[in-house]
Design an enzyme around this catalytic site. Structure first.
Site, PDB file in Angstrom:
ATOM      1  N   HIS A   1      47.717  19.272 -43.697  1.00 60.37           N
ATOM      2  CA  HIS A   1      48.957  19.429 -42.966  1.00 60.37           C
ATOM      3  C   HIS A   1      50.141  17.707 -42.971  1.00 60.37           C
ATOM      4  CE1 HIS A   1      45.660  17.146 -40.079  1.00 60.37           C
ATOM      5  NE2 HIS A   1      46.856  16.598 -39.929  1.00 60.37           N
TER       6      HIS A   1
ATOM      7  N   ARG B   1      45.688   7.874 -32.929  1.00 56.11           N
ATOM      8  CA  ARG B   1      46.519   8.114 -32.801  1.00 56.11           C
ATOM      9  C   ARG B   1      47.518   8.053 -31.611  1.00 56.11           C
ATOM     10  NH1 ARG B   1      47.155  13.608 -35.205  1.00 56.11           N
ATOM     11  NH2 ARG B   1      46.477  14.200 -33.400  1.00 56.11           N
TER      12      ARG B   1
END
Ligand SMILES: [Fe+2]
Length: 261
Positions: free
Chosen positions: A87, A234
């Site tokens: 992705h 992240r």
């Protein structure tokens, strides 16, 4: 006697794979890096698509966010679907992130690597006939309630390169009523993205930081680990609305009639 000029330490950038990925040494990531170094890292990111930094143990979440802030506006981190499917992050949003920063806190003893693919190289590799087709297509991306339509090929806002914008959130080709046709086309272009020649694989160690240009890459986790958890922190940097390639001399392909907001 001439002054002795001390050369400022410059980051050293060493490519990992042939088409994507570079390890950067001689830099300690922080929000206080000189502008010259940030600019140099920015250029390296555009060129190599993903940069790896070892031993950034001094960084915590706040420090990582301060460094990310030097690359652009912070963005909400995109809800993850299956991280073990290819992705591009946040393609179900109108403005997918420009860059992602991942910092390894805890990693499995073996396995749990991340693999990135170069979506601009994938476009370059397409035969001319498929590039022409790809240039005209639009894709519906979705995740939960979020939906967005993007061109299948986006023009990179900084380099002007064309890159395939697809990945695991792609649901259908806009305007095709046949799910089978839609799925076949998505698979066709997606397989060009994930050819091993377009990829780099990273074996994480605690303290590693990876920064990727989310406008020219896809990535996925290799789900081959158990036991010790895999903890990566992240941070997303905000991006633009993907711009389609000019078609028939006009700037920007017309959105298909069915396209909604
Ligand atoms: Fe991701």
């Amino acid at each position: 006697m001439p002054h002795q000029v001390l050369e400022p330490v410059r980051p050293e950038v060493s490519p990992v794979a042939g088409r994507i990925g570079a390890v950067v040494t001689r830099v300690r990531l922080s929000g206080d890096l000189p502008e010259r170094v940030v600019a140099e890292l920015g250029r390296a990111l555009l060129r190599h698509r993903v940069l790896f930094f070892r031993d950034q143990h001094h960084l915590d979440a706040a420090g990582q966010a301060r460094f990310a802030r030097r690359l652009g506006e912070p963005a909400a981190c995109c809800g993850h679907g299956r991280a073990d499917a290819w992705h591009t992050d946040g393609t179900f949003a109108e403005r997918p992130p420009k860059a992602m920063l991942m910092r390894a806190i805890e990693v499995p003893r073996h396995g749990g690597d991340t693999v990135w693919a170069n979506t601009a190289a994938a476009y370059e590799d397409l035969p001319a006939e498929l590039r022409e087709l790809a240039d005209r297509l639009w894709v519906l991306h979705g995740h939960g309630d979020a939906r967005a339509e993007h061109p299948l090929v986006r023009v990179h806002p900084e380099t002007g390169e064309r890159a395939i914008l697809l990945g695991g959130f792609a649901r259908s080709i806009v305007g095709l009523s046949s799910r089978a046709d839609s799925g076949a086309l998505i698979r066709l272009f997606q397989e060009h993205v994930t050819r091993l020649e377009n990829t780099v694989r990273w074996r994480w160690a605690p303290g590693d930081v990876a920064v990727c240009d989310n406008r020219a890459t896809q990535h996925r986790v290799v789900q081959d680990f158990g036991g010790r958890p895999r903890l990566l922190w992240r941070v997303a940097v905000g991006g633009d609305v993907p711009v389609p390639v000019p078609v028939d001399g006009r700037s920007g392909a017309a959105r298909p009639p069915a396209a909604g907001g």
